[in-house]
Design a protein around this motif. Structure first.
Motif, mmCIF file in Angstrom:
data_model
loop_
_atom_site.group_PDB
_atom_site.id
_atom_site.type_symbol
_atom_site.label_atom_id
_atom_site.label_comp_id
_atom_site.label_asym_id
_atom_site.label_seq_id
_atom_site.Cartn_x
_atom_site.Cartn_y
_atom_site.Cartn_z
ATOM 1 N N GLY A 41 21.195 120.324 26.650
ATOM 2 C CA GLY A 41 22.203 121.363 26.823
ATOM 3 C C GLY A 41 22.909 121.785 25.564
ATOM 4 O O GLY A 41 23.335 122.938 25.445
ATOM 5 N N LEU A 42 23.054 120.852 24.605
ATOM 6 C CA LEU A 42 23.793 121.156 23.377
ATOM 7 C C LEU A 42 22.903 121.152 22.135
ATOM 8 O O LEU A 42 23.399 121.319 21.026
ATOM 9 N N ASP A 43 21.581 120.926 22.338
ATOM 10 C CA ASP A 43 20.641 120.897 21.208
ATOM 11 C C ASP A 43 21.113 119.909 20.144
ATOM 12 O O ASP A 43 21.057 120.168 18.957
ATOM 13 N N ASP A 44 21.588 118.764 20.605
ATOM 14 C CA ASP A 44 22.146 117.754 19.692
ATOM 15 C C ASP A 44 21.297 116.485 19.764
ATOM 16 O O ASP A 44 21.676 115.503 20.401
ATOM 17 N N HIS A 45 20.153 116.518 19.114
ATOM 18 C CA HIS A 45 19.267 115.355 19.123
ATOM 19 C C HIS A 45 19.911 114.145 18.448
ATOM 20 O O HIS A 45 19.887 113.034 19.004
#
Length: 322
Positions: free
Chosen positions: A90-94
């Motif tokens: 959802g936040l593209d925060d790998h």
């Protein structure tokens, strides 16, 4: 009616609503449970509902408010995995997702839950295209892990083996992984079983077992439509799109890919929404419908897929067909 609210009952009701994919009801019940002192499970239900509705920033704040001090290994791991899913998809925060999992791995003692945390992190590596790294991360679980971990690890090991050109080995890993679900003390996690069936379908397409893939996917699609589990419906529609594409049935392929795109979009799964739109675009282009194909491709281009890289071959093929 002014009566006393049972946080336990409200939390269980919220979890059942989420299981039935009635997300709005799940959110309302979870808020009532949390206000009544429902604790970790109520907070997790609320944050999960927000995440699945695509309200990722709200979900991230809700996850951050969950106090896991003194929590059980199951609760701590569950919060970490759900929060990581929200951050990754959802936040593209790998990096943020991996950091949550790493912290939980340090704190959780139960081997089964540790396995699942490791597997979740390896799955993100796989989705970024790092098949060898993902396979290496879970190899010890394949060899000496817990029964649940061995079953779950096939969700990473099999796609990694498939990408590395070992399709038959990937199918063998999946067939081994579903065996525990046939035992008297079978795991009760139907989500894992469903994911295993989807993975088997995808591998079956790649190794040419199209009949098997279609049978499993059509049955899974019927069941998930009937139960209202939209994300699972999306995956089975995606499989059926790939089967039809491989068989050369372009109209059927387009129809299934469009359905998959709509369902993935409804659940906030943007990378696979993009993948499905490109699949439908390719099918249209092969039918000579260049205008509609370009319109779908333009819609797909507007989606930011973030770290996920596994869809790139189909994206490139669709773009080349235009």
């Amino acid at each position: 009616s002014g009566g006393e609210v049972s946080p336990e009952l409200m939390t269980e009701a919220a979890r059942r609503a989420l299981g039935a994919y009635d997300l709005a009801l799940g959110e309302r019940l979870a808020r009532v449970a949390l206000a009544a002192g429902g604790g970790i499970q109520a907070g997790l239900a609320l944050a999960s509902a927000l995440a699945r509705m695509g309200r990722q920033k709200e979900a991230d704040r809700a996850f951050a408010r969950i106090d896991t001090t003194g929590a059980s290994d199951e609760d701590r791991a569950s919060v970490a995995m759900e929060w990581a899913e929200s951050r990754f998809w959802g936040l593209d925060d790998h990096p943020g997702a991996k950091a949550l999992l790493a912290e939980a791995i340090e704190q959780v003692q139960d081997p089964g839950w540790r396995d699942r945390l490791v597997i979740t992190g390896a799955a993100y590596d796989l989705l970024m295209g790092n098949a060898r790294e993902a396979l290496a991360a879970v190899e010890h679980i394949r060899e000496i892990g817990t029964p649940r971990g061995i079953a779950a690890v096939a969700l990473v090991a099999a796609p990694a083996l498939q990408l590395l050109g070992h399709g038959e080995e990937a199918m063998a890993a999946l067939e081994e992984a579903v065996l525990p679900f046939d035992e008297p003390d079978a795991p009760t996690d139907v989500v894992y079983l469903g994911m295993l069936v989807v993975a088997m379908c995808l591998v079956a397409v790649d190794i040419g077992r199209l009949g098997d893939a279609r049978i499993f996917a059509e049955e899974g699609h019927r069941e998930t439509v009937a139960s209202g589990i939209v994300l699972a419906q999306a995956w089975f529609a995606l499989v059926l799109g790939r089967v039809a594409m491989t068989e050369g049935d372009l109209e059927d392929s387009e129809r299934w890919y469009r359905e998959a795109a709509a369902c993935f979009g409804q659940t906030g799964n943007r990378p696979n929404e993009q993948l499905s739109l490109y699949g439908a675009s390719w099918a249209l282009a092969q039918q000579g419908a260049t205008g509609p194909a370009r319109a779908l491709a333009e819609q797909a281009r507007e989606i930011e897929a973030g770290h996920v890289r596994l869809q790139e071959p189909l994206v490139l093929r669709a773009e080349a067909a235009l």
